[in-house]
Enzyme design. Sequence first.
Site, PDB file in Angstrom:
ATOM      1  N   SER A 214       0.859  -1.182   0.000  1.00 35.23           N
ATOM      2  CA  SER A 214       0.000   0.000   0.000  1.00 35.23           C
ATOM      3  C   SER A 214       0.893   1.229   0.000  1.00 35.23           C
ATOM      4  O   SER A 214       1.748   1.373   0.869  1.00 35.23           O
ATOM      5  CB  SER A 214      -0.881  -0.034   1.247  1.00 35.23           C
TER       6      SER A 214
ATOM      7  N   LYS B 182      -1.312  -0.938  -4.182  1.00 39.41           N
ATOM      8  CA  LYS B 182      -2.504  -0.139  -3.859  1.00 39.41           C
ATOM      9  C   LYS B 182      -2.089   1.306  -3.668  1.00 39.41           C
ATOM     10  O   LYS B 182      -1.148   1.596  -2.925  1.00 39.41           O
ATOM     11  CB  LYS B 182      -3.123  -0.715  -2.584  1.00 39.41           C
TER      12      LYS B 182
ATOM     13  N   LYS C 192      -3.064   5.032  -2.409  1.00 38.23           N
ATOM     14  CA  LYS C 192      -3.995   5.822  -1.618  1.00 38.23           C
ATOM     15  C   LYS C 192      -4.397   7.028  -2.460  1.00 38.23           C
ATOM     16  O   LYS C 192      -3.537   7.634  -3.130  1.00 38.23           O
ATOM     17  CB  LYS C 192      -3.318   6.288  -0.326  1.00 38.23           C
TER      18      LYS C 192
ATOM     19  N   ASP D 244      -7.325   3.109  -2.780  1.00 36.27           N
ATOM     20  CA  ASP D 244      -8.022   3.130  -1.489  1.00 36.27           C
ATOM     21  C   ASP D 244      -8.259   4.588  -1.110  1.00 36.27           C
ATOM     22  O   ASP D 244      -7.310   5.356  -0.944  1.00 36.27           O
ATOM     23  CB  ASP D 244      -7.163   2.435  -0.422  1.00 36.27           C
TER      24      ASP D 244
ATOM     25  N   GLU E  79     -11.236   0.754  -3.116  1.00 36.27           N
ATOM     26  CA  GLU E  79     -11.494   0.406  -1.712  1.00 36.27           C
ATOM     27  C   GLU E  79     -12.087   1.589  -0.955  1.00 36.27           C
ATOM     28  O   GLU E  79     -11.569   2.698  -1.024  1.00 36.27           O
ATOM     29  CB  GLU E  79     -10.165  -0.033  -1.088  1.00 36.27           C
TER      30      GLU E  79
ATOM     31  N   ASP F 233     -13.745  -1.766   3.381  1.00 40.42           N
ATOM     32  CA  ASP F 233     -12.808  -1.928   4.503  1.00 40.42           C
ATOM     33  C   ASP F 233     -13.521  -1.391   5.750  1.00 40.42           C
ATOM     34  O   ASP F 233     -14.191  -2.155   6.471  1.00 40.42           O
ATOM     35  CB  ASP F 233     -11.511  -1.157   4.166  1.00 40.42           C
TER      36      ASP F 233
ATOM     37  N   LYS G 229      -9.778  -7.230   8.178  1.00 37.46           N
ATOM     38  CA  LYS G 229      -8.775  -6.850   9.187  1.00 37.46           C
ATOM     39  C   LYS G 229      -9.291  -7.380  10.508  1.00 37.46           C
ATOM     40  O   LYS G 229     -10.374  -6.973  10.958  1.00 37.46           O
ATOM     41  CB  LYS G 229      -8.649  -5.328   9.280  1.00 37.46           C
TER      42      LYS G 229
ATOM     43  N   GLY H 252      -4.095  -4.399   6.154  1.00 43.82           N
ATOM     44  CA  GLY H 252      -2.975  -4.143   7.050  1.00 43.82           C
ATOM     45  C   GLY H 252      -3.167  -2.823   7.763  1.00 43.82           C
ATOM     46  O   GLY H 252      -3.913  -1.959   7.304  1.00 43.82           O
TER      47      GLY H 252
HETATM   48  O1  SMG Z   1      -0.185  -2.295   6.597  1.00 41.70           O
HETATM   49  O2  SMG Z   1       0.685  -2.045   4.641  1.00 41.70           O
HETATM   50  C1  SMG Z   1      -0.072  -1.716   5.532  1.00 41.70           C
HETATM   51  C2  SMG Z   1      -0.937  -0.493   5.306  1.00 41.70           C
HETATM   52  C3  SMG Z   1      -2.169  -0.860   4.577  1.00 41.70           C
HETATM   53  O3  SMG Z   1      -3.220   0.971   3.505  1.00 41.70           O
HETATM   54  C4  SMG Z   1      -3.164   0.262   4.478  1.00 41.70           C
HETATM   55  N1  SMG Z   1      -3.993   0.438   5.516  1.00 41.70           N
HETATM   56  O4  SMG Z   1      -7.260   1.695   4.921  1.00 41.70           O
HETATM   57  O5  SMG Z   1      -6.366  -0.117   4.315  1.00 41.70           O
HETATM   58  C5  SMG Z   1      -6.282   0.956   4.893  1.00 41.70           C
HETATM   59  C6  SMG Z   1      -5.011   1.444   5.546  1.00 41.70           C
HETATM   60  C7  SMG Z   1      -5.237   1.852   6.943  1.00 41.70           C
HETATM   61  C8  SMG Z   1      -4.006   2.254   7.666  1.00 41.70           C
HETATM   62  S1  SMG Z   1      -4.053   3.848   8.221  1.00 41.70           S
HETATM   63  C9  SMG Z   1      -2.654   4.045   9.182  1.00 41.70           C
HETATM   64 MG    MG Z   2      -8.380   0.552   3.487  1.00 44.29          MG
END
Ligand code: SMG
Ligand code: MG
Length: 370
Positions: free
Chosen positions: A136, A162, A164, A189, A214, A239, A263, A291
Amino acid sequence: MTVVRAIELRLITLPLVRPFRTSFGQETEKTCILVRAETDDAEGWAECVAGPDPGFSEEFNEGAWLLLRDFLAPALFEAGEVRAQDLGDVFAFVRGNPMAKATLMNAVLDAELRAGGQALAAYLGADKDRVECGVSVGIPPSTEQLLEQVGGYLAEGYRRVKLKIRPGLDVDRVAAVREANPAAGLSVDANAAYSLDDVETFRALDRFDLLMVEQPLHHDDLVQHAKLQREIRTDVCLDESIRSAAHADAAIELGSCRIVNVKQGRVGGLPEAKRVHDACLARGVPVWCGGMLETGIGRATNLALAALPGFVLPGDISASGRYFHDDITEPFHMDPDGTMAVPAGPGIGVEPRPDRLAGCTLRTEVLKKQ
Ligand code: SMG
Ligand code: MG
């Protein structure tokens, strides 16, 4: 059945290799609670997936700490002889707060499995010993930096990248990444940053053959997502909106998504995560393991979960080095084929390294059964 004698809460902090920016904020360190549960037979470890701020969900470190200290740990001690699988009932008097509940539940489960010599993956019903890795990528200041990061991760072997996104930093950035990487598995995402007024943005993203978009809309919504999913070709993945197996059922029924991010912390622990998995598998909806920038403790937990049969897409499970220069456990490595081994030892299969743990601890509190 076992009796939990003591619970150690520990707030730790580790610098991140690079800042991680989402639509709702930025983190430059990983700061989280670790729990160590001491039973009559063993000790178990777990990591709370909450962060310093209530940005991803309403939970955050200081709130989770108080909840664990003043409500959940006392209830656990009061319960006497317990099994981890019964803790959902023991904690039911507390509304919500799935991340805090999951942490204590997972620590007790880890102790239980270590005492019995069983690996978490086997306990959950895993059918693989390696899982596919995705990565991500936070929102960097420039498109050039984004292209450089994505190119680097793809060269390392990650099977899915992924991105953001947030309003204004979406279509053009995805277009640039897609142009530079025509065959890559890509997803986006939004962390709930958009509304149905933005449907044209998602139609524009349809051009890029994304694996999914996402959590585009509100963190607590299912109905608007169903409307959006009807308007676009790309699969919606939920999510934040999926907080239980009941939510997963409702989302599938309503047509709110075609893919689910699982998660364990967001849904209140491993037993509920397995129920989300089972609900999706029964309805033919693919899931993948999300994650929360976990240290090696949480990563080991995620790897075991991701080894279940319904996890058919690469997860947000990356090598330790993608997050930390020096993790608190032995680092997890990804093979050049983009897969990672699921720990095979008892429980989660890893422990914190004592020297490293001491070096990154901000605060510790030990709670004892009276
Ligand atoms: O753990 O590699 C990882 C991060 C994955 O993008 C990720 N997590 O919305 O899926 C999600 C975000 C939330 C983390 S915010 C600190
Ligand atoms: Mg997410």
